[in-house]
Write an enzyme that holds these catalytic residues in place. Structure first.
Site, PDB file in Angstrom:
ATOM      1  N   MET A  93       0.839  -1.204   0.000  1.00 12.31           N
ATOM      2  CA  MET A  93       0.000   0.000   0.000  1.00 12.31           C
ATOM      3  C   MET A  93       0.873   1.253   0.000  1.00 12.31           C
ATOM      4  SD  MET A  93      -3.415  -0.885   2.081  1.00 12.31           S
ATOM      5  CE  MET A  93      -2.779  -0.627   3.716  1.00 12.31           C
TER       6      MET A  93
ATOM      7  N   GLY B  95      10.943  -2.841   5.581  1.00 15.25           N
ATOM      8  CA  GLY B  95      10.203  -4.111   5.554  1.00 15.25           C
ATOM      9  C   GLY B  95       9.765  -4.419   4.132  1.00 15.25           C
ATOM     10  N   HIS B  96       9.157  -3.421   3.477  1.00 13.05           N
ATOM     11  CA  HIS B  96       8.758  -3.610   2.073  1.00 13.05           C
ATOM     12  C   HIS B  96       9.996  -3.893   1.207  1.00 13.05           C
ATOM     13  CE1 HIS B  96       5.555  -0.658   3.511  1.00 13.05           C
ATOM     14  NE2 HIS B  96       4.814  -1.665   3.097  1.00 13.05           N
TER      15      HIS B  96
ATOM     16  N   GLY C  92       5.027 -10.186   3.967  1.00 11.46           N
ATOM     17  CA  GLY C  92       5.741 -10.134   5.234  1.00 11.46           C
ATOM     18  C   GLY C  92       5.039 -10.947   6.312  1.00 11.46           C
TER      19      GLY C  92
ATOM     20  N   GLN D  64      -2.759 -12.354   7.767  1.00 10.06           N
ATOM     21  CA  GLN D  64      -2.937 -12.088   6.333  1.00 10.06           C
ATOM     22  C   GLN D  64      -2.216 -13.150   5.504  1.00 10.06           C
ATOM     23  OE1 GLN D  64      -2.608  -8.069   4.440  1.00 10.06           O
ATOM     24  NE2 GLN D  64      -0.577  -8.755   3.869  1.00 10.06           N
TER      25      GLN D  64
ATOM     26  N   ARG E  62       2.200   2.769   9.361  1.00 14.78           N
ATOM     27  CA  ARG E  62       1.376   3.488  10.343  1.00 14.78           C
ATOM     28  C   ARG E  62       2.195   3.997  11.532  1.00 14.78           C
ATOM     29  NH1 ARG E  62      -2.952  -0.425   8.639  1.00 14.78           N
ATOM     30  NH2 ARG E  62      -4.620   0.868   7.789  1.00 14.78           N
TER      31      ARG E  62
HETATM   32  P1  AMP Z   1       1.402  -2.921   3.452  1.00 12.46           P
HETATM   33  O1  AMP Z   1       1.971  -1.849   2.587  1.00 12.46           O
HETATM   34  O2  AMP Z   1       1.344  -2.555   4.902  1.00 12.46           O
HETATM   35  O3  AMP Z   1       0.115  -3.485   2.915  1.00 12.46           O
HETATM   36  O4  AMP Z   1       2.438  -4.128   3.416  1.00 12.46           O
HETATM   37  C1  AMP Z   1       2.833  -4.695   2.189  1.00 12.46           C
HETATM   38  C2  AMP Z   1       3.636  -5.942   2.460  1.00 12.46           C
HETATM   39  O5  AMP Z   1       4.781  -5.596   3.245  1.00 12.46           O
HETATM   40  C3  AMP Z   1       2.871  -6.990   3.265  1.00 12.46           C
HETATM   41  O6  AMP Z   1       3.199  -8.288   2.767  1.00 12.46           O
HETATM   42  C4  AMP Z   1       3.399  -6.786   4.659  1.00 12.46           C
HETATM   43  O7  AMP Z   1       3.309  -7.940   5.477  1.00 12.46           O
HETATM   44  C5  AMP Z   1       4.846  -6.438   4.370  1.00 12.46           C
HETATM   45  N1  AMP Z   1       5.438  -5.743   5.512  1.00 12.46           N
HETATM   46  C6  AMP Z   1       4.947  -4.643   6.159  1.00 12.46           C
HETATM   47  N2  AMP Z   1       5.727  -4.335   7.215  1.00 12.46           N
HETATM   48  C7  AMP Z   1       6.728  -5.262   7.245  1.00 12.46           C
HETATM   49  C8  AMP Z   1       7.844  -5.493   8.102  1.00 12.46           C
HETATM   50  N3  AMP Z   1       8.105  -4.716   9.148  1.00 12.46           N
HETATM   51  N4  AMP Z   1       8.660  -6.535   7.822  1.00 12.46           N
HETATM   52  C9  AMP Z   1       8.416  -7.354   6.762  1.00 12.46           C
HETATM   53  N5  AMP Z   1       7.380  -7.186   5.920  1.00 12.46           N
HETATM   54  C10 AMP Z   1       6.547  -6.165   6.156  1.00 12.46           C
END
Ligand code: AMP
Length: 285
Positions: A32, A38-39, A150, A156, A190
């Site tokens: 998103m 992490g991403h 992640g 999820q 967030r």
């Molecule tokens: P989001 O943008 O929050 O929808 O996350 C996109 C992807 O990044 C999802 O697969 C999340 O699980 C992963 N993700 C978000 N935060 C982390 C993190 N701290 N470590 C590893 N993967 C992450």
């Protein structure tokens, strides 16, 4: 290949069809946006194992509840583009809401039963159907060999593995470890909502997980006792309000009778404005 931004399904499909004809393997990372390390770690994993990496940035209205932060969800496409390029992304798919949902509300959706009702699903009843629907659409659009998610969003990931199996979607789902700040806080888009004192308080989630893991390693085998220990620790932090803390089976997300196999500790708490989630795997040998 340098990063190219693509805004339409048609253009992305045309490029990927060409790539598939020359037998390129495609790795896919849905996000998103408001990217952090992490991403980037998912993108680097995709880059290491595939010929071509596609990442998407789409703040999916379907997965936000009425009182959630859809309108204010943080965005910074310029910075995201740099992070994605550095992490080895070739194609950055950034569709508009109209591009993804040209008919407005969808009348077809992907709903996963049992797994989606508890934990996050109890507080966010429409979230997982919205997530599963958009991820299914993205899988159809990209046609990747492998997709990277992640473990940060542990429920999820379990739900995605389940609907991919249930619907025979031809993609390998790869879970990647949680990227954390030095003080243990799991990275999250967030986290940007946290005021300085809340940012400090937010470490209570990872500290609680570590304390619970230590209790299990020292021999605690009752998941209810472990959950109570976690709740008590969060209660010591006045800026945090616990939503749930649990010790579950990593595949079914059920609470076991006794901890006699590897388990997953789950936690969710409101810290100031954001609701934060975290988790930790524990082997109980
Ligand atoms: P989001 O943008 O929050 O929808 O996350 C996109 C992807 O990044 C999802 O697969 C999340 O699980 C992963 N993700 C978000 N935060 C982390 C993190 N701290 N470590 C590893 N993967 C992450």
């Amino acid at each position: 290949m340098t990063l190219r931004q693509i805004d339409t399904i048609e253009e992305l499909r045309a490029i990927l069809d060409r790539e598939r004809r020359r037998e390129a393997t495609i790795g896919f990372v849905p996000t998103m946006g408001f990217l952090h390390d992490g991403h980037a770690s998912l993108m680097r994993a995709a880059n290491a194992a595939n010929d071509l990496v596609v990442a998407s940035i789409f703040v999916n209205p379907l997965q936000f509840g009425a009182n959630e932060d859809l309108a204010s969800y943080p965005r910074d496409l310029e910075r995201d583009t740099e992070i994605a390029a550095d992490a080895g992304v070739d194609l950055l798919f950034v569709p508009s809401v109209d591009e993804m949902y040209p008919h407005g509300a969808v009348s077809t959706s992907v709903r996963v039963d049992e797994l989606a009702r508890r934990w996050e699903g109890a507080t966010r009843p429409t979230h997982f159907a919205g997530m599963a629907t958009v991820v299914t659409k993205l899988f159809w659009i990209v046609g990747a060999c492998r997709a990277y998610f992640g473990e940060k969003d542990f429920q999820q990931l379990a739900i995605i593995r389940r609907f991919v199996a249930d619907l025979s979607i031809p993609v390998e789902v790869i879970g990647c470890p949680i990227a954390r700040a030095e003080d243990g806080l799991a990275l999250s888009s967030r986290n940007t909502y946290l005021e300085p004192a809340e940012r400090q308080a937010a470490t209570v989630l990872s500290r609680t997980l570590e304390a619970a893991a230590t209790a299990i390693e020292k021999g605690e085998r009752d998941p209810i006792v472990v959950a109570e220990l976690m709740a008590a620790m969060v209660a010591t932090e006045p800026l945090a309000r616990l939503d749930y803390a649990a010790c579950v089976d990593p595949a079914t997300l059920d609470v076991p009778e006794r901890i006699d196999a590897p388990c997953r500790l789950l936690i969710a708490a409101q810290v100031g404005r954001p609701r934060l989630i975290d988790n930790l795997g524990v082997s109980c040998e």
